[in-house]
Design an enzyme around this catalytic site. Structure first.
Site, PDB file in Angstrom:
ATOM      1  N   GLU A  68      -5.620  -8.053   6.862  1.00  0.00           N
ATOM      2  CA  GLU A  68      -4.765  -6.886   6.619  1.00  0.00           C
ATOM      3  C   GLU A  68      -3.286  -7.260   6.693  1.00  0.00           C
ATOM      4  O   GLU A  68      -2.477  -6.821   5.877  1.00  0.00           O
ATOM      5  CB  GLU A  68      -5.074  -5.777   7.624  1.00  0.00           C
ATOM      6  CG  GLU A  68      -4.305  -4.501   7.372  1.00  0.00           C
ATOM      7  CD  GLU A  68      -4.644  -3.824   6.057  1.00  0.00           C
ATOM      8  OE1 GLU A  68      -3.705  -3.572   5.260  1.00  0.00           O
ATOM      9  OE2 GLU A  68      -5.827  -3.558   5.803  1.00  0.00           O
ATOM     10  N   GLU A  75       2.121  -7.886  -0.171  1.00  0.00           N
ATOM     11  CA  GLU A  75       2.700  -6.700  -0.792  1.00  0.00           C
ATOM     12  C   GLU A  75       4.221  -6.690  -0.653  1.00  0.00           C
ATOM     13  O   GLU A  75       4.936  -6.397  -1.613  1.00  0.00           O
ATOM     14  CB  GLU A  75       2.101  -5.428  -0.194  1.00  0.00           C
ATOM     15  CG  GLU A  75       0.667  -5.209  -0.621  1.00  0.00           C
ATOM     16  CD  GLU A  75       0.044  -3.956  -0.026  1.00  0.00           C
ATOM     17  OE1 GLU A  75       0.659  -3.326   0.864  1.00  0.00           O
ATOM     18  OE2 GLU A  75      -1.067  -3.620  -0.461  1.00  0.00           O
ATOM     19  N   GLU A  84      10.530  -4.076 -10.038  1.00  0.00           N
ATOM     20  CA  GLU A  84      10.095  -3.240 -11.163  1.00  0.00           C
ATOM     21  C   GLU A  84       8.590  -3.374 -11.342  1.00  0.00           C
ATOM     22  O   GLU A  84       7.978  -4.323 -10.878  1.00  0.00           O
ATOM     23  CB  GLU A  84      10.823  -3.635 -12.462  1.00  0.00           C
ATOM     24  CG  GLU A  84      10.473  -5.007 -12.999  1.00  0.00           C
ATOM     25  CD  GLU A  84      11.056  -6.189 -12.243  1.00  0.00           C
ATOM     26  OE1 GLU A  84      10.535  -7.307 -12.442  1.00  0.00           O
ATOM     27  OE2 GLU A  84      11.996  -6.017 -11.451  1.00  0.00           O
ATOM     28  N   LYS A  85       7.995  -2.404 -11.993  1.00  0.00           N
ATOM     29  CA  LYS A  85       6.546  -2.444 -12.228  1.00  0.00           C
ATOM     30  C   LYS A  85       6.227  -3.614 -13.162  1.00  0.00           C
ATOM     31  O   LYS A  85       6.894  -3.822 -14.165  1.00  0.00           O
ATOM     32  CB  LYS A  85       6.080  -1.138 -12.859  1.00  0.00           C
ATOM     33  CG  LYS A  85       6.285   0.060 -11.960  1.00  0.00           C
ATOM     34  CD  LYS A  85       4.975   0.747 -11.732  1.00  0.00           C
ATOM     35  CE  LYS A  85       5.190   1.997 -10.912  1.00  0.00           C
ATOM     36  NZ  LYS A  85       4.669   1.911  -9.603  1.00  0.00           N
ATOM     37  N   HIS A  86       5.212  -4.372 -12.795  1.00  0.00           N
ATOM     38  CA  HIS A  86       4.794  -5.510 -13.611  1.00  0.00           C
ATOM     39  C   HIS A  86       3.289  -5.677 -13.413  1.00  0.00           C
ATOM     40  O   HIS A  86       2.781  -5.563 -12.295  1.00  0.00           O
ATOM     41  CB  HIS A  86       5.533  -6.777 -13.176  1.00  0.00           C
ATOM     42  CG  HIS A  86       5.385  -7.915 -14.132  1.00  0.00           C
ATOM     43  ND1 HIS A  86       4.235  -8.672 -14.219  1.00  0.00           N
ATOM     44  CD2 HIS A  86       6.241  -8.418 -15.052  1.00  0.00           C
ATOM     45  CE1 HIS A  86       4.390  -9.594 -15.147  1.00  0.00           C
ATOM     46  NE2 HIS A  86       5.603  -9.452 -15.664  1.00  0.00           N
ATOM     47  N   LYS A  93      -1.271  -7.584  -5.838  1.00  0.00           N
ATOM     48  CA  LYS A  93      -1.531  -6.609  -4.770  1.00  0.00           C
ATOM     49  C   LYS A  93      -3.001  -6.193  -4.750  1.00  0.00           C
ATOM     50  O   LYS A  93      -3.597  -6.054  -3.673  1.00  0.00           O
ATOM     51  CB  LYS A  93      -0.648  -5.381  -4.959  1.00  0.00           C
ATOM     52  CG  LYS A  93       0.806  -5.637  -4.641  1.00  0.00           C
ATOM     53  CD  LYS A  93       1.591  -4.348  -4.848  1.00  0.00           C
ATOM     54  CE  LYS A  93       2.983  -4.452  -4.332  1.00  0.00           C
ATOM     55  NZ  LYS A  93       3.664  -3.145  -4.370  1.00  0.00           N
ATOM     56  N   ASP A  94      -3.585  -5.995  -5.926  1.00  0.00           N
ATOM     57  CA  ASP A  94      -4.991  -5.597  -5.993  1.00  0.00           C
ATOM     58  C   ASP A  94      -5.910  -6.682  -5.449  1.00  0.00           C
ATOM     59  O   ASP A  94      -6.882  -6.390  -4.737  1.00  0.00           O
ATOM     60  CB  ASP A  94      -5.387  -5.258  -7.436  1.00  0.00           C
ATOM     61  CG  ASP A  94      -4.776  -3.962  -7.933  1.00  0.00           C
ATOM     62  OD1 ASP A  94      -4.189  -3.209  -7.127  1.00  0.00           O
ATOM     63  OD2 ASP A  94      -4.886  -3.696  -9.157  1.00  0.00           O
TER      64      ASP A  94
END
Length: 123
Positions: A68, A75, A84-86, A93-94
């Site tokens: 964890e 993260e 920014e989203k990428h 992260k997944d």
């Protein structure tokens, strides 16, 4: 880049405790894992698990905490590197969250293997 180095063994431990404290205060899932760990330790004491079972339970609890915290560190690092989203950031992260899922599911199975026979014997 001028990174500050630890000033020795004591400072390294201090930083490690600060890291755990920060993660514990800010990460909901770590609090959930802690609560479950307390319940498992209590159940182990009440059901008088063997020394080997204690060792397995402690290693399992430790593995969940470590996974964890590594997930949290990944993260934070991904957020820093890619604010920014990428798609690759999401995948990183997944995947790290998937590692937590695997160790959490494994710990449930280990708990069932250790506790279920003891609980069945009570009834």
């Amino acid at each position: 880049m001028n990174a500050k180095k630890n000033n020795g063994f004591r400072a390294a431990f201090g930083n490690a405790f600060l890291g755990f404290d920060y993660a514990f205060r800010t990460e909901r899932n770590l609090k959930i894992h802690f609560t479950v760990a307390v319940l498992v330790i209590t159940a182990g004491a009440l059901l008088k698990v063997s020394a080997l079972e204690w060792a397995i339970l402690m290693l399992t609890i430790g593995a969940v905490f470590v996974t964890e915290m590594i997930n949290t560190a990944i993260e934070y690092t991904v957020d820093l590197a890619s604010p920014e989203k990428h798609d690759l950031a999401r995948k990183a992260k997944d995947v790290s969250a998937g590692a937590v899922l695997i160790i959490a599911a494994s710990s449930v199975i280990i708990g069932l293997i250790i506790f279920l026979p003891k609980l069945i014997a009570l009834f």
